[in-house]
Design a protein around this motif. Sequence first.
Motif, PDB file in Angstrom:
ATOM      1  N   GLN A  85      -8.903  -3.665  -1.644  1.00  2.91           N
ATOM      2  CA  GLN A  85     -10.330  -3.486  -1.868  1.00  2.91           C
ATOM      3  C   GLN A  85     -10.616  -3.446  -3.376  1.00  2.91           C
ATOM      4  OE1 GLN A  85     -12.526  -3.342   1.089  1.00  2.91           O
ATOM      5  NE2 GLN A  85     -10.547  -4.295   1.523  1.00  2.91           N
ATOM      6  N   ILE A  86     -11.536  -4.283  -3.819  1.00  6.67           N
ATOM      7  CA  ILE A  86     -11.807  -4.413  -5.243  1.00  6.67           C
ATOM      8  C   ILE A  86     -12.127  -3.071  -5.914  1.00  6.67           C
ATOM      9  CG2 ILE A  86     -13.352  -5.441  -6.952  1.00  6.67           C
ATOM     10  CD1 ILE A  86     -11.261  -7.341  -5.789  1.00  6.67           C
ATOM     11  N   PRO A  87     -12.930  -2.198  -5.306  1.00  3.28           N
ATOM     12  CA  PRO A  87     -13.205  -0.917  -5.975  1.00  3.28           C
ATOM     13  C   PRO A  87     -11.962  -0.054  -6.179  1.00  3.28           C
ATOM     14  CG  PRO A  87     -14.843  -1.345  -4.272  1.00  3.28           C
ATOM     15  CD  PRO A  87     -13.752  -2.351  -4.079  1.00  3.28           C
ATOM     16  N   LEU A  88     -10.897  -0.314  -5.424  1.00  3.31           N
ATOM     17  CA  LEU A  88      -9.677   0.471  -5.536  1.00  3.31           C
ATOM     18  C   LEU A  88      -8.629  -0.189  -6.435  1.00  3.31           C
ATOM     19  CD1 LEU A  88      -9.192   1.683  -1.833  1.00  3.31           C
ATOM     20  CD2 LEU A  88     -10.275   2.899  -3.740  1.00  3.31           C
ATOM     21  N   VAL A  89      -8.928  -1.382  -6.928  1.00  7.10           N
ATOM     22  CA  VAL A  89      -7.980  -2.073  -7.798  1.00  7.10           C
ATOM     23  C   VAL A  89      -8.098  -1.499  -9.206  1.00  7.10           C
ATOM     24  CG1 VAL A  89      -7.327  -4.285  -8.824  1.00  7.10           C
ATOM     25  CG2 VAL A  89      -8.025  -4.178  -6.424  1.00  7.10           C
ATOM     26  N   ALA A  90      -6.986  -1.014  -9.731  1.00 15.64           N
ATOM     27  CA  ALA A  90      -6.987  -0.414 -11.069  1.00 15.64           C
ATOM     28  C   ALA A  90      -7.222  -1.488 -12.134  1.00 15.64           C
ATOM     29  CB  ALA A  90      -5.660   0.298 -11.313  1.00 15.64           C
TER      30      ALA A  90
END
Length: 279
Positions: free
Chosen positions: A41-46
């Motif tokens: 998930q993009i929001p969880l990608v650092a």
Amino acid sequence: MADGDGAAASRNLTEHSAGGGEKGLPRRGKSSSGRTLNTAQIPLVASHPEVYEPCDDSFALVDALLSDKAQLLALQPRLCMEVGCGSGYVITSLAIMLRQLVSGTQYLATDINKHAAETTQATLEAHGVHADVMVTDIVSGLEKRLAGMVDVVVINPPYVPTPEEEIGCKGIASSWAGGLNGRQVIDRILPAVREILSERGWLYMVTLEDNDPSDICHLMSEMGYASRVVLKRCTEEESLFVLKFWRDPHTGTNASPKSPKSESWFSQLPFKSLWHKGS
């Protein structure tokens, strides 16, 4: 093998078209959506200012893996690896894809950029999946231990044509600088990956039209690999190809290696000596 009847990629470079975006030099872009529950998930990608963020080429590679998901599940890979892991979006997505239906798979990721290794580790942790992450150039130092062991290799290489002096630059430039025709790093990657792929192993790799994908497929055929285009994604400025390679059973030169137990060989890989979280 599942792809035994696939046509050579050099004859299929106009197939499998899909809408998409661009990588650019050195443009980066984010997706505004969370993609799919089968991927990271993009929001969880650092993120880190010196690490390449998920962009259209990253999404193309993951979409290609999703399109091949049934075959990947049938393969039941024991060891999957990403070379040049960047943000960790691709290796995390692959682990999420396989975790519900494939048990016991191990994951490994490498990057020459220390910040990328740290970012990948954070992305993996945010999604509740695990991979051993190492700072190294392609597979340097791992060739002997991984020889013939890896069932799936995924690579979004530095493919952008750049001046030769940009190759080997530290930080984010290492993610795109491909030298003459964008091929200088790719041409180092191919023989290295050949040594670590198992007899049933598959390689998925992103290429740019400027890289001459047909020639790449020809070089791999000389090494005993068949190929096909899994996905083509075009924009006004560039065309991306996700190529898949597997050993050609008709060469008659490939014999299945012994299959050591997972605990006996994987636990001996010197991950901790090459990279420590937070170091």
